[in-house]
Design a protein around this motif. Sequence first.
Motif, PDB file in Angstrom:
ATOM      1  N   ARG A 240      31.651  -4.970  84.978  1.00  0.00           N
ATOM      2  CA  ARG A 240      30.192  -5.072  84.987  1.00  0.00           C
ATOM      3  C   ARG A 240      29.850  -6.533  85.279  1.00  0.00           C
ATOM      4  O   ARG A 240      30.511  -7.438  84.800  1.00  0.00           O
ATOM      5  CB  ARG A 240      29.597  -4.663  83.645  1.00  0.00           C
ATOM      6  CG  ARG A 240      29.638  -3.168  83.393  1.00  0.00           C
ATOM      7  CD  ARG A 240      28.892  -2.871  82.093  1.00  0.00           C
ATOM      8  NE  ARG A 240      28.949  -1.492  81.722  1.00  0.00           N
ATOM      9  CZ  ARG A 240      27.950  -0.633  81.889  1.00  0.00           C
ATOM     10  NH1 ARG A 240      26.821  -1.038  82.439  1.00  0.00           N
ATOM     11  NH2 ARG A 240      28.061   0.611  81.506  1.00  0.00           N
TER      12      ARG A 240
ATOM     13  N   ARG B 282      19.555  -7.692  82.064  1.00  0.00           N
ATOM     14  CA  ARG B 282      19.746  -6.503  82.894  1.00  0.00           C
ATOM     15  C   ARG B 282      18.427  -5.741  83.033  1.00  0.00           C
ATOM     16  O   ARG B 282      18.046  -5.323  84.124  1.00  0.00           O
ATOM     17  CB  ARG B 282      20.821  -5.603  82.288  1.00  0.00           C
ATOM     18  CG  ARG B 282      20.934  -4.260  82.999  1.00  0.00           C
ATOM     19  CD  ARG B 282      22.061  -3.413  82.486  1.00  0.00           C
ATOM     20  NE  ARG B 282      21.840  -2.985  81.127  1.00  0.00           N
ATOM     21  CZ  ARG B 282      22.735  -2.311  80.405  1.00  0.00           C
ATOM     22  NH1 ARG B 282      23.909  -2.004  80.920  1.00  0.00           N
ATOM     23  NH2 ARG B 282      22.469  -1.948  79.184  1.00  0.00           N
ATOM     24  N   ASP B 283      17.731  -5.548  81.921  1.00  0.00           N
ATOM     25  CA  ASP B 283      16.482  -4.793  81.954  1.00  0.00           C
ATOM     26  C   ASP B 283      15.448  -5.440  82.871  1.00  0.00           C
ATOM     27  O   ASP B 283      14.739  -4.754  83.604  1.00  0.00           O
ATOM     28  CB  ASP B 283      15.909  -4.625  80.544  1.00  0.00           C
ATOM     29  CG  ASP B 283      16.774  -3.725  79.672  1.00  0.00           C
ATOM     30  OD1 ASP B 283      17.641  -2.997  80.216  1.00  0.00           O
ATOM     31  OD2 ASP B 283      16.600  -3.762  78.442  1.00  0.00           O
TER      32      ASP B 283
ATOM     33  N   PRO C   3      24.952  -5.596  79.745  1.00  0.00           N
ATOM     34  CA  PRO C   3      23.688  -5.708  79.009  1.00  0.00           C
ATOM     35  C   PRO C   3      23.168  -7.142  78.923  1.00  0.00           C
ATOM     36  O   PRO C   3      21.969  -7.378  78.983  1.00  0.00           O
ATOM     37  CB  PRO C   3      24.021  -5.156  77.629  1.00  0.00           C
ATOM     38  CG  PRO C   3      25.170  -4.235  77.864  1.00  0.00           C
ATOM     39  CD  PRO C   3      25.966  -4.867  78.989  1.00  0.00           C
TER      40      PRO C   3
ATOM     41  N   VAL D  14      16.511  -4.782  86.553  1.00  0.00           N
ATOM     42  CA  VAL D  14      16.236  -3.396  86.937  1.00  0.00           C
ATOM     43  C   VAL D  14      14.732  -3.205  87.156  1.00  0.00           C
ATOM     44  O   VAL D  14      14.306  -2.607  88.153  1.00  0.00           O
ATOM     45  CB  VAL D  14      16.778  -2.409  85.887  1.00  0.00           C
ATOM     46  CG1 VAL D  14      16.317  -0.980  86.166  1.00  0.00           C
ATOM     47  CG2 VAL D  14      18.306  -2.481  85.836  1.00  0.00           C
TER      48      VAL D  14
ATOM     49  N   PRO E 158      21.888  -0.364  86.333  1.00  0.00           N
ATOM     50  CA  PRO E 158      22.403  -0.382  84.965  1.00  0.00           C
ATOM     51  C   PRO E 158      23.904  -0.118  84.871  1.00  0.00           C
ATOM     52  O   PRO E 158      24.581  -0.666  84.008  1.00  0.00           O
ATOM     53  CB  PRO E 158      21.603   0.710  84.262  1.00  0.00           C
ATOM     54  CG  PRO E 158      20.322   0.785  85.019  1.00  0.00           C
ATOM     55  CD  PRO E 158      20.722   0.523  86.456  1.00  0.00           C
TER      56      PRO E 158
END
Length: 184
Positions: free
Chosen positions: A159, A75-76, A59, A79, A54
């Motif tokens: 990022r 991103r979620d 995002p 991960v 993260p």
Amino acid sequence: MPFATLFFAAALGTTPPVAATPMPTGEALTAQIGAHDARLFWAVFEGCDAGALPDLLAPEFRMIHDKGGLAEPSRDAMVADVAKSCANRQPGGTQAGYKNRRLLVPGSHRVRAMGDWGALEEGAHVFFEWNARETRWDMVGGAHYMHLWQWMPAEARFRLSQSYSYDHAGAAPYPPAPGPQPRK
């Protein structure tokens, strides 16, 4: 910041604006992107550390892969997929004891500034899997990649926004097949 600006801002109860951190350039840019590249691939491969992702991913991150198209839509999702893969490697998991690693091909890494928005990184890497029976790392393939890193001025860091992974192929035969011999 001039004293008068600070004084009047304090008197009015406002906070003076904080100057955004400029994006690094030149060798500093290449060094930062290289460090992020190493952290990213360590987290996904050898370190198996989904918790590190993260901090590295934007995002709106997504990954496009030549073998599966949109491999990670966010991103979620990335991960969660890495966390699941890491859990499967633990004792009792479906891939208990599995280890893999990624090595950047020397001389293939390039970083280019994209204005002051971010940087484009490209390189080639090879992948290895641990062969417990032979107690060695076996090369199992390789690929190229391009990453689009977005500069976050308020955070003073990059990022990863987009990842493109392509030209995946099996490991090259080693030793290489003999080529044409030079004429004498």
